[in-house]
Enzyme design. Structure first.
Site, PDB file in Angstrom:
ATOM      1  N   LYS A  99      -8.141   1.568   5.769  1.00 48.82           N
ATOM      2  CA  LYS A  99      -7.483   0.240   5.860  1.00 48.82           C
ATOM      3  C   LYS A  99      -7.082   0.342   6.682  1.00 48.82           C
ATOM      4  O   LYS A  99      -5.600   1.690   6.290  1.00 48.82           O
ATOM      5  CB  LYS A  99      -7.751  -0.104   4.017  1.00 48.82           C
ATOM      6  CG  LYS A  99      -6.706   0.469   3.138  1.00 48.82           C
ATOM      7  CD  LYS A  99      -7.100  -0.019   1.649  1.00 48.82           C
ATOM      8  CE  LYS A  99      -6.464   0.475   1.061  1.00 48.82           C
ATOM      9  NZ  LYS A  99      -6.410  -0.218  -1.337  1.00 48.82           N
ATOM     10  N   ARG A 159      -7.064  -5.974 -11.726  1.00 49.44           N
ATOM     11  CA  ARG A 159      -6.373  -7.155 -10.750  1.00 49.44           C
ATOM     12  C   ARG A 159      -5.644  -6.957 -12.183  1.00 49.44           C
ATOM     13  O   ARG A 159      -6.213  -7.574 -13.028  1.00 49.44           O
ATOM     14  CB  ARG A 159      -6.126  -8.238 -10.161  1.00 49.44           C
ATOM     15  CG  ARG A 159      -5.282  -9.491  -9.979  1.00 49.44           C
ATOM     16  CD  ARG A 159      -4.008  -8.345  -9.467  1.00 49.44           C
ATOM     17  NE  ARG A 159      -4.428  -8.024  -8.160  1.00 49.44           N
ATOM     18  CZ  ARG A 159      -4.315  -9.166  -6.944  1.00 49.44           C
ATOM     19  NH1 ARG A 159      -3.761 -10.362  -7.292  1.00 49.44           N
ATOM     20  NH2 ARG A 159      -4.474  -8.136  -6.286  1.00 49.44           N
ATOM     21  N   ARG A 200     -16.454  -4.018  -0.826  1.00 47.10           N
ATOM     22  CA  ARG A 200     -15.047  -4.019  -1.053  1.00 47.10           C
ATOM     23  C   ARG A 200     -14.786  -4.943  -2.205  1.00 47.10           C
ATOM     24  O   ARG A 200     -15.754  -6.255  -2.950  1.00 47.10           O
ATOM     25  CB  ARG A 200     -15.222  -5.268   0.132  1.00 47.10           C
ATOM     26  CG  ARG A 200     -15.002  -4.718   1.261  1.00 47.10           C
ATOM     27  CD  ARG A 200     -15.168  -5.505   1.837  1.00 47.10           C
ATOM     28  NE  ARG A 200     -15.507  -6.147   2.400  1.00 47.10           N
ATOM     29  CZ  ARG A 200     -15.147  -7.232   3.553  1.00 47.10           C
ATOM     30  NH1 ARG A 200     -14.555  -7.605   4.155  1.00 47.10           N
ATOM     31  NH2 ARG A 200     -16.630  -7.644   3.352  1.00 47.10           N
ATOM     32  N   ARG A 236     -13.247  -7.716 -10.511  1.00 44.27           N
ATOM     33  CA  ARG A 236     -13.436  -7.729  -9.158  1.00 44.27           C
ATOM     34  C   ARG A 236     -14.715  -7.099  -8.478  1.00 44.27           C
ATOM     35  O   ARG A 236     -14.671  -6.003  -8.257  1.00 44.27           O
ATOM     36  CB  ARG A 236     -13.057  -7.809  -8.313  1.00 44.27           C
ATOM     37  CG  ARG A 236     -11.881  -8.718  -8.594  1.00 44.27           C
ATOM     38  CD  ARG A 236     -10.113  -9.535  -7.800  1.00 44.27           C
ATOM     39  NE  ARG A 236      -9.647  -7.950  -7.797  1.00 44.27           N
ATOM     40  CZ  ARG A 236      -8.560  -7.779  -6.879  1.00 44.27           C
ATOM     41  NH1 ARG A 236      -7.572  -8.807  -5.893  1.00 44.27           N
ATOM     42  NH2 ARG A 236      -8.285  -6.185  -7.337  1.00 44.27           N
ATOM     43  N   LYS A 248       0.709  -0.873  -0.108  1.00 42.55           N
ATOM     44  CA  LYS A 248       0.028   0.104  -0.188  1.00 42.55           C
ATOM     45  C   LYS A 248       0.723   1.128   0.348  1.00 42.55           C
ATOM     46  O   LYS A 248       0.722   2.510  -0.795  1.00 42.55           O
ATOM     47  CB  LYS A 248      -1.002  -0.071   1.242  1.00 42.55           C
ATOM     48  CG  LYS A 248      -1.744  -1.125   1.241  1.00 42.55           C
ATOM     49  CD  LYS A 248      -3.160  -1.422   2.288  1.00 42.55           C
ATOM     50  CE  LYS A 248      -3.830  -2.614   1.558  1.00 42.55           C
ATOM     51  NZ  LYS A 248      -2.889  -3.468   1.997  1.00 42.55           N
ATOM     52  N   ASN A 268       1.099  -5.164  -5.485  1.00 42.27           N
ATOM     53  CA  ASN A 268       0.927  -6.329  -4.816  1.00 42.27           C
ATOM     54  C   ASN A 268       2.120  -7.060  -4.869  1.00 42.27           C
ATOM     55  O   ASN A 268       1.866  -7.726  -6.578  1.00 42.27           O
ATOM     56  CB  ASN A 268      -0.184  -7.772  -5.052  1.00 42.27           C
ATOM     57  CG  ASN A 268      -1.759  -6.834  -4.485  1.00 42.27           C
ATOM     58  OD1 ASN A 268      -1.909  -6.701  -3.140  1.00 42.27           O
ATOM     59  ND2 ASN A 268      -2.527  -6.435  -5.362  1.00 42.27           N
ATOM     60  N   ASP A 308      -3.414  -3.142  -8.331  1.00 40.61           N
ATOM     61  CA  ASP A 308      -4.685  -2.793  -8.685  1.00 40.61           C
ATOM     62  C   ASP A 308      -5.694  -2.091  -8.843  1.00 40.61           C
ATOM     63  O   ASP A 308      -4.802  -0.921  -8.471  1.00 40.61           O
ATOM     64  CB  ASP A 308      -5.436  -3.228  -7.163  1.00 40.61           C
ATOM     65  CG  ASP A 308      -5.301  -4.907  -6.065  1.00 40.61           C
ATOM     66  OD1 ASP A 308      -5.341  -5.161  -7.302  1.00 40.61           O
ATOM     67  OD2 ASP A 308      -5.542  -4.364  -5.401  1.00 40.61           O
ATOM     68  N   GLU A 318      -3.306  -0.315  -5.280  1.00 35.03           N
ATOM     69  CA  GLU A 318      -2.296  -1.240  -4.079  1.00 35.03           C
ATOM     70  C   GLU A 318      -1.747  -1.509  -5.224  1.00 35.03           C
ATOM     71  O   GLU A 318      -1.772  -1.736  -6.672  1.00 35.03           O
ATOM     72  CB  GLU A 318      -3.021  -2.237  -3.727  1.00 35.03           C
ATOM     73  CG  GLU A 318      -3.936  -1.855  -2.516  1.00 35.03           C
ATOM     74  CD  GLU A 318      -4.406  -2.649  -1.153  1.00 35.03           C
ATOM     75  OE1 GLU A 318      -3.329  -3.936  -1.424  1.00 35.03           O
ATOM     76  OE2 GLU A 318      -4.821  -2.612  -0.536  1.00 35.03           O
TER      77      GLU A 318
END
Length: 328
Positions: free
Chosen positions: A163, A214, A237, A229, A128, A287, A277, A285
């Protein structure tokens, strides 16, 4: 190159995964299809003795079968540096124990193994926080322990996502609007009353229609499709673990621009397998610890992302000396 590459995977318990969706299993299937020799370890199976990295490793075979997806042989102690490849696929949280594991993998790398993703990069690239290295790619973002500043950020932007810095899978993600009476307790919870850093990002309404997308990068290059998603109507979310619906779409020109901004820097840091993301036009983000999503994309588009990663690993085995972190 010999077809008998010896690979160690470090992962969460393989018996507890969801085989139809598990990315690590997809990667292992691709490696096994090349005749590579697979060995299995969990985080608890790694140790250092007099500076030598060791693992208690079990021979592993895998199948694309929801009822019978793996078998393990008898584990034995072995020096990690004597293996060709180590896949670090332990899921977050990225806690102190995770950091200790990367030190062990650093020693394995110095002693001859190639570790993917590179241990130093796993420590340096918080999923993050590292968005701060690419502000041109991101919506307004605040990382702070100061609850007053979080409130001012929310007032300025009207709606925000809050978050923790060490979460995954949609855990402890809050969406707040200015004037929400729960905002103070959310800030207190996330920061531990001002003792922990948390992240606040401007809310991106595109998540409702087009989802949290993603994008997989393999050695700095994007796979041509994104896994979208879509949150449930009663949830904010965009995480499959939180019940989001999986769709997919081709990459847009904006997606490719974002990948061109970020991909080469991650590749040079030894981050060979990465998930970006993206919501709307912005990266939220980066990842690097254990990116997921390949099984869904493989199934929808008839591709084999695991094979793309094995290609990249073969190139790295031939072209890079991973015992020297300063070399590419």
């Amino acid at each position: 190159m010999s077809s008998r590459v010896r690979l160690v995977v470090v992962m969460d318990p393989i018996g507890a995964i969801k085989p139809a969706k598990d990315t690590t299993l997809g990667l292992l299937l691709a490696a096994q299809a090349r005749g590579w020799e697979l060995h299995y370890a969990e985080q608890k199976d790694l140790w250092l003795l007099d500076g030598i990295a060791w693992g208690r490793l079990a021979p592993l075979k895998v199948w694309d079968d929801a009822a019978n997806w793996f078998s393990l042989g008898e584990p034995t102690a072995a020096k990690l540096g004597e293996f060709d490849v180590i896949l670090m696929r332990k899921d977050p949280p990225f806690d102190t124990e995770y950091i200790y594991s990367t030190y062990i993998l650093d020693r394995a790398q110095l002693q001859g193994a190639r570790v993917f993703n590179r241990p130093q990069g796993l420590r340096d690239i918080n999923e993050k926080v590292y968005t701060a290295w690419f502000p041109q790619c991101c919506a307004a973002t605040l990382i702070t322990r100061d609850m007053h500043d979080m409130g001012e950020f929310l007032r300025e932007h009207g709606k925000a996502v809050c978050k923790p810095l060490d979460g995954m899978g949609g855990k402890s993600i809050f969406v707040l609007e200015h004037g929400d009476k729960n905002r103070n307790v959310v800030f207190e919870t996330l920061t531990g009353y001002g003792t922990r850093y948390a992240i606040v990002q401007r809310y991106l309404p595109e998540i409702v229609a087009t989802g949290d997308n993603r994008i997989i990068l393999v050695d700095g290059e994007p796979v041509p499709f994104a896994l979208s998603r879509i949150p449930l109507p009663e949830d904010n979310r965009g995480n499959l673990a939180a019940g989001a619906r999986a769709e997919s779409r081709p990459l847009t020109d904006r997606d490719r621009w974002l990948c061109a901004q970020i991909g080469p820097k991650l590749r040079d840091a030894g981050m060979t397998f990465v998930g970006l993301d993206v919501i709307g036009d912005y990266v939220t983000e980066i990842n690097v610890t254990s990116p997921t999503g390949i099984r869904e994309l493989n199934k929808k588009h008839g591709i084999d992302i695991g094979s793309l990663l094995m290609d990249a690993i073969e190139r790295n085995l031939g072209a890079r000396d991973f015992r020297n972190p300063s070399n590419g």
